[in-house]
Design an enzyme around this catalytic site. Structure first.
Site, PDB file in Angstrom:
ATOM      1  N   ARG A 128     -52.420  42.545 -19.951  1.00 44.12           N
ATOM      2  CA  ARG A 128     -52.475  43.285 -20.395  1.00 44.12           C
ATOM      3  C   ARG A 128     -52.248  44.404 -20.608  1.00 44.12           C
ATOM      4  O   ARG A 128     -51.777  45.226 -21.998  1.00 44.12           O
ATOM      5  CB  ARG A 128     -54.691  43.628 -20.751  1.00 44.12           C
ATOM      6  CG  ARG A 128     -55.697  42.919 -20.709  1.00 44.12           C
ATOM      7  CD  ARG A 128     -55.499  42.325 -22.158  1.00 44.12           C
ATOM      8  NE  ARG A 128     -56.436  41.213 -22.195  1.00 44.12           N
ATOM      9  CZ  ARG A 128     -56.438  40.028 -22.024  1.00 44.12           C
ATOM     10  NH1 ARG A 128     -56.014  39.411 -21.054  1.00 44.12           N
ATOM     11  NH2 ARG A 128     -57.776  39.561 -22.064  1.00 44.12           N
ATOM     12  N   ALA A 150     -61.775  64.837  -6.272  1.00 44.70           N
ATOM     13  CA  ALA A 150     -61.774  64.781  -8.131  1.00 44.70           C
ATOM     14  C   ALA A 150     -61.425  63.521  -8.268  1.00 44.70           C
ATOM     15  O   ALA A 150     -60.410  63.014  -9.202  1.00 44.70           O
ATOM     16  CB  ALA A 150     -62.262  66.099  -8.738  1.00 44.70           C
ATOM     17  N   VAL A 160     -51.472  67.891   4.409  1.00 47.42           N
ATOM     18  CA  VAL A 160     -50.070  68.443   4.145  1.00 47.42           C
ATOM     19  C   VAL A 160     -49.172  69.257   4.238  1.00 47.42           C
ATOM     20  O   VAL A 160     -49.763  70.372   3.843  1.00 47.42           O
ATOM     21  CB  VAL A 160     -49.287  67.702   2.580  1.00 47.42           C
ATOM     22  CG1 VAL A 160     -48.048  67.580   2.215  1.00 47.42           C
ATOM     23  CG2 VAL A 160     -50.104  66.176   2.286  1.00 47.42           C
ATOM     24  N   ASP A 168     -56.665  70.560  -4.178  1.00 46.75           N
ATOM     25  CA  ASP A 168     -57.365  71.757  -4.818  1.00 46.75           C
ATOM     26  C   ASP A 168     -56.654  73.210  -4.678  1.00 46.75           C
ATOM     27  O   ASP A 168     -57.639  74.266  -4.437  1.00 46.75           O
ATOM     28  CB  ASP A 168     -59.523  71.273  -4.549  1.00 46.75           C
ATOM     29  CG  ASP A 168     -58.103  71.598  -2.637  1.00 46.75           C
ATOM     30  OD1 ASP A 168     -57.290  71.783  -2.184  1.00 46.75           O
ATOM     31  OD2 ASP A 168     -59.625  71.441  -2.526  1.00 46.75           O
ATOM     32  N   ASN A 169     -55.673  73.015  -3.947  1.00 46.17           N
ATOM     33  CA  ASN A 169     -55.173  74.880  -3.929  1.00 46.17           C
ATOM     34  C   ASN A 169     -53.718  74.798  -3.636  1.00 46.17           C
ATOM     35  O   ASN A 169     -52.972  73.761  -4.096  1.00 46.17           O
ATOM     36  CB  ASN A 169     -55.510  75.296  -2.749  1.00 46.17           C
ATOM     37  CG  ASN A 169     -54.604  74.675  -1.128  1.00 46.17           C
ATOM     38  OD1 ASN A 169     -53.262  74.864  -1.020  1.00 46.17           O
ATOM     39  ND2 ASN A 169     -55.161  73.111  -1.250  1.00 46.17           N
ATOM     40  N   CYS A 196     -39.598  73.492 -13.190  1.00 42.81           N
ATOM     41  CA  CYS A 196     -40.484  73.312 -11.729  1.00 42.81           C
ATOM     42  C   CYS A 196     -41.996  74.027 -11.487  1.00 42.81           C
ATOM     43  O   CYS A 196     -41.677  74.851 -12.757  1.00 42.81           O
ATOM     44  CB  CYS A 196     -39.530  73.408 -10.301  1.00 42.81           C
ATOM     45  SG  CYS A 196     -39.887  74.715  -9.904  1.00 42.81           S
ATOM     46  N   CYS A 205     -63.400  76.549  -7.935  1.00 45.77           N
ATOM     47  CA  CYS A 205     -64.806  75.106  -7.987  1.00 45.77           C
ATOM     48  C   CYS A 205     -65.840  75.742  -7.651  1.00 45.77           C
ATOM     49  O   CYS A 205     -67.066  75.552  -7.467  1.00 45.77           O
ATOM     50  CB  CYS A 205     -64.456  73.709  -8.415  1.00 45.77           C
ATOM     51  SG  CYS A 205     -62.505  73.124  -8.647  1.00 45.77           S
ATOM     52  N   CYS A 223     -35.509  75.723  -8.083  1.00 48.80           N
ATOM     53  CA  CYS A 223     -34.753  74.825  -9.275  1.00 48.80           C
ATOM     54  C   CYS A 223     -33.321  75.703  -9.237  1.00 48.80           C
ATOM     55  O   CYS A 223     -33.061  74.944  -9.341  1.00 48.80           O
ATOM     56  CB  CYS A 223     -35.612  73.910  -9.911  1.00 48.80           C
ATOM     57  SG  CYS A 223     -36.444  74.872 -11.251  1.00 48.80           S
TER      58      CYS A 223
HETATM   59 ZN   LIG Z   1     -37.921  75.909 -10.375  1.00 48.81          ZN
END
Ligand SMILES: [Zn+2]
Length: 348
Positions: A16, A43, A114, A134-135, A175, A192, A253
């Site tokens: 598909r 989530a 991370v 989440d942060n 960025c 949240c 950047c």
């Molecule tokens: Zn930038």
């Protein structure tokens, strides 16, 4: 006939998606060779991972530092009550569920944090990064890494019934730091914790992130929506606004400074979204003998342990300790209190 991604033939299970003109056989072949890393598997991450594995990516690395809790089940669609009972790390539970969905995909669930010290090791060699954190600290760190390495990534965030997403194509589009100068101080923006979150907005934002991912992975960068999408499913608002052009003075950047990556911004203590909890991480290379720790803490409170983590309930706090020395202290929002509990019970 057994089929896998390495033969170069497109298995019929993707028919598909191949029929869809935007992807076709060539796009699907590219998707099957692609390597995607997801930072976080809450989530947004559970929805992203499910869609990506079904779409037939080559490798999906799911990196998450957390374990499944009952209040996750309202929106984190890969998890169930058994995962809560077993106190499974999210990365482990997600990998297990997704292997049953598509055995052709190389799925790597990593129970890791991370951070500035670990990010290069965890994200090296990937074609695309999806934000499921989440942060803000983690997102700015991902942005520094992705821009420096030239890897596209897709930002996504939700709170309440509101969500926001945009892709970052290094050297082509703005960025994260062109859009937001820096992370808001803790406690300033709604989270949240304070505003809650509904499942539908998470699913919509994650679905948009994956759609942009499929465009990039299938070789159709020309189709990428280079704008900011915001929506509020309760207030019935949907807006698409232009991304600013890349800012030549952007520290990341524009000026090629990467303060989150070199560790001069960001912290080793993080208040976690959605819970009365603080995470404390240890320097790279630390490891803890969980059996030994269990013996030491047993006289002080209730201890639960599995292969991945130890959970101690002491003095109204709950300390969850991972084998890499990282801990989540539940029962406080105060980083200093969490640090002192860590020092007292686990060691400094
Ligand atoms: Zn930038």
């Amino acid at each position: 006939m057994s089929q896998d991604h390495s033969s170069g033939l497109v298995p019929s299970r993707y028919s598909r998606q191949v029929l869809f003109a935007g992807i076709g056989e060539e796009g699907q072949s590219r998707i099957m060779q692609s390597r995607i890393a997801m930072v976080g598997c809450g989530a947004l991450g559970t929805v992203q991972a499910s869609l990506l594995v079904r779409a037939g990516v080559g490798t999906l690395r799911i990196i998450d530092r957390d374990f499944v809790e009952e209040s996750n089940l309202q929106r984190q669609i890969l998890f169930d009550e058994e995962d809560v009972r077993a106190v499974l790390p999210k990365a482990v539970a997600a990998e297990k569920k997704l292997r049953a969905v598509n055995s052709l995909v190389n799925i790597e669930g990593l129970v890791e944090d991370v951070n500035a010290a670990s990010i290069a090791r965890l994200l090296d060699g990937f074609d695309l990064i999806l934000d499921a954190t989440d942060n803000f600290d983690a997102r700015f760190l991902v942005n520094d890494y992705a821009v420096k390495a030239g890897i596209p990534w897709v930002y996504g965030a939700c709170v309440g019934s509101y969500g926001l997403t945009f892709p970052v194509l290094p050297r082509e589009t703005a960025c994260l730091r062109c859009v937001f100068e820096s992370a808001p101080p803790p406690g300033v923006s709604p989270s949240c914790d304070t505003a809650g979150v509904i499942g539908p907005v998470v699913s919509v934002i994650a679905a948009i992130q994956v759609a942009e991912a499929l465009k990039i992975l299938s070789g159709r960068r020309d189709r990428v929506n280079r704008r900011i999408t915001t929506l509020d499913l309760w207030e019935n608002r949907h807006e698409v606004i232009a991304l600013p052009p890349p800012n030549p003075d952007c520290p990341c950047c524009g000026r090629h400074e990467y303060p989150y990556l070199d560790g001069s911004l960001g912290s080793d203590v993080t208040t976690l979204c959605g819970r009365n909890s603080v995470q404390i991480r240890r320097r790279e290379g630390t490891s803890i003998d969980l059996n030994d720790l269990a013996r030491r803490l047993e006289p002080l409170g209730r201890i639960e342990k599995n292969r991945f983590l130890l959970r101690a309930s002491i003095d109204g706090y709950q300390l969850t300790v991972f084998a890499d020395g990282r801990a989540i202290v539940n029962g406080t929002y105060d980083p200093a209190a969490a640090k002192s509990l860590y020092a007292r019970y686990i060691g400094s």
